[in-house]
Design an enzyme around this catalytic site. Structure first.
Site, PDB file in Angstrom:
ATOM      1  N   ARG A 131       0.903  -1.429  -0.081  1.00 50.82           N
ATOM      2  CA  ARG A 131       0.023  -0.058   0.109  1.00 50.82           C
ATOM      3  C   ARG A 131       1.008   1.138  -0.129  1.00 50.82           C
ATOM      4  O   ARG A 131       0.388   2.232  -0.556  1.00 50.82           O
ATOM      5  CB  ARG A 131      -0.921  -0.011   1.226  1.00 50.82           C
ATOM      6  CG  ARG A 131      -1.767   1.146   1.038  1.00 50.82           C
ATOM      7  CD  ARG A 131      -3.016   0.646   2.186  1.00 50.82           C
ATOM      8  NE  ARG A 131      -2.522   0.744   3.476  1.00 50.82           N
ATOM      9  CZ  ARG A 131      -3.272   0.629   4.617  1.00 50.82           C
ATOM     10  NH1 ARG A 131      -4.695   0.854   4.480  1.00 50.82           N
ATOM     11  NH2 ARG A 131      -2.845   0.904   5.876  1.00 50.82           N
ATOM     12  N   LYS A 233      -2.516   6.460   1.522  1.00 53.34           N
ATOM     13  CA  LYS A 233      -2.708   7.046   2.764  1.00 53.34           C
ATOM     14  C   LYS A 233      -1.944   7.941   2.880  1.00 53.34           C
ATOM     15  O   LYS A 233      -0.515   8.041   3.696  1.00 53.34           O
ATOM     16  CB  LYS A 233      -2.007   5.642   3.901  1.00 53.34           C
ATOM     17  CG  LYS A 233      -2.574   5.908   5.368  1.00 53.34           C
ATOM     18  CD  LYS A 233      -2.440   4.788   6.224  1.00 53.34           C
ATOM     19  CE  LYS A 233      -2.630   4.789   7.456  1.00 53.34           C
ATOM     20  NZ  LYS A 233      -4.203   4.850   7.802  1.00 53.34           N
ATOM     21  N   GLU A 269     -16.376   6.534   4.449  1.00 56.90           N
ATOM     22  CA  GLU A 269     -15.677   5.783   5.620  1.00 56.90           C
ATOM     23  C   GLU A 269     -15.486   6.923   6.815  1.00 56.90           C
ATOM     24  O   GLU A 269     -16.119   7.844   6.295  1.00 56.90           O
ATOM     25  CB  GLU A 269     -14.379   5.299   5.217  1.00 56.90           C
ATOM     26  CG  GLU A 269     -13.269   6.570   4.784  1.00 56.90           C
ATOM     27  CD  GLU A 269     -11.838   6.005   4.355  1.00 56.90           C
ATOM     28  OE1 GLU A 269     -11.324   5.282   5.151  1.00 56.90           O
ATOM     29  OE2 GLU A 269     -11.331   6.220   3.261  1.00 56.90           O
TER      30      GLU A 269
END
Length: 387
Positions: A131, A233, A269
């Site tokens: 990621r 992220k 989210e």
């Protein structure tokens, strides 16, 4: 206290540095002779983490002993060797890419004490590495290889092993950072990059502990937009949600649920975790399509839910109507684990959901944590031993 005085090419005054990957020291030669070399066996042999009350461990920063540091320049094109340094402040140029343009990423994962003997376990660290690589591509940054990332995580755990909470009391939270540490004035990728990992012992994320939480649907502030960076992220995704989060907490809510920025109808989210809804025999979670972070815990829970006998486990658009009509709602993430949701407030109306022992979230929480802590057989090969 961790402050952002970073490691630049012109100032590398890290104390107590030791090679964690078999390469050269990052310290200038004039510093090496005066700095004691750390024994790789005796980095953190003391028992216990100081005066920590393990029974009341929240999710806060407790400084530990060491951090891991690795850097590369734009010309080098990739990372080579890293090393352990005493945890502490670092130097950063005022014109660094991360400070001026937010060129940075972070990850989060945990290390647990094994239940079946000495040593520790990590949960799917290679997924965090991948990621970070994906995010680095989006942010025009070099990234450590999967092997370098996992090696660095292991070294950080072993160097701070006395801070790993006792079995069942929490975990050692690891925070990998990848930042543009080089100086840059015009808008462009930084000339130098620093990868580092620090650690802190943590317990539950929400102040409610393991109890179910109450959420508020935010309609005006959006976490991400199509074409943006919501699916990686990056550090720049988080500060913009602080206002909505603080306003919600001032009203007694644990966190905020965000809607999509186009239709303002589909749930995405929360501030720092993914969402699942359960209706009858079906489980759904919002599909990751560039605006939602693909959580490692989220991905694992999808698999475990299917293993639990739920044939219909979908990644799809979840409307606000799907949400408020659900039987059960829960959040997932490295920090929050699997956290049940008791109520959600939308447009002034509070909707209640099923919680307790006979819920899917409770079953999945038990299954997941048993694998992570070594209390159940890891049939999926998700855990990585650290010895």
């Amino acid at each position: 206290r961790m402050t952002m005085r970073s490691i630049g090419t012109h100032s590398r005054r890290l104390l107590g540095v030791q090679d964690g990957g078999g390469g050269r020291s990052l310290l200038p030669s004039r510093w090496k002779s005066s700095q004691p070399q750390l024994d790789p066996v005796d980095r953190s042999d003391e028992e216990g983490g100081g005066d920590i009350d393990w029974d009341n461990l929240g999710f806060g920063l407790t400084p530990t002993d060491y951090m891991y540091v690795m850097r590369c320049t734009q010309e080098e094109g990739g990372f080579s060797r890293g090393e352990l340094a005493r945890y502490g402040n670092i130097e950063l140029s005022p014109s660094s890419g991360v400070l001026n343009y937010g060129q940075g990423l972070f990850e989060g994962l945990k290390a647990y004490r094994r239940a079946d003997g000495p040593g520790y376990t990590l949960f799917r660290p290679e997924e965090n590495a991948r990621r970070m690589q994906h995010g680095a591509g989006r942010m025009c940054m070099p990234s450590p290889s999967v092997e370098q990332f996992v090696h660095a995580v292991k070294q950080t755990v072993l160097a701070n092993k006395r801070w790993v909470p006792p079995q069942g009391k929490g975990a050692l939270y690891l925070r990998p950072l990848l930042i543009g540490s080089g100086a840059i004035l015009g808008l462009a990728p930084a000339p130098e990059y620093t990868f580092m990992i620090y650690a802190a012992p943590v317990g539950t994320y929400f102040k409610e502990g393991m109890a179910a939480i109450n959420l508020l649907v935010e309609e005006e502030i959006h976490r991400a937009m199509p074409g943006g960076t919501g699916g990686v992220k990056t550090i720049s995704n988080y500060a913009p949600v602080l206002k909505a989060q603080m306003d919600a907490r001032s009203k007694g809510f644990a966190d905020v649920l965000y809607l999509d920025s186009v239709h303002k109808r589909y749930v995405e989210e929360a501030s720092s975790c993914n969402l699942f809804v359960v209706k009858g025999g079906a489980v759904a979670t919002p599909a990751t399509a560039g605006t939602i972070l693909p959580g490692v815990t989220r991905r694992s829970i999808i698999e475990l839910a299917r293993d639990s006998g739920y044939q219909q486990v979908e990644e799809r658009l979840v409307s606000i109507d799907d949400l408020i009509s659900a039987d059960e709602v829960f959040c997932t993430g490295t920090a929050v684990g699997v956290t049940p949701v008791s109520t959600i407030t939308y447009q002034g109306t509070r909707y209640e959901f099923r919680t307790g022992e006979d819920t899917l979230s409770k079953k999945l929480y038990t299954t997941l944590t048993s694998i992570q802590m070594g209390l159940a057989e890891d049939k999926k090969g998700w855990t990585v031993a650290v010895d």
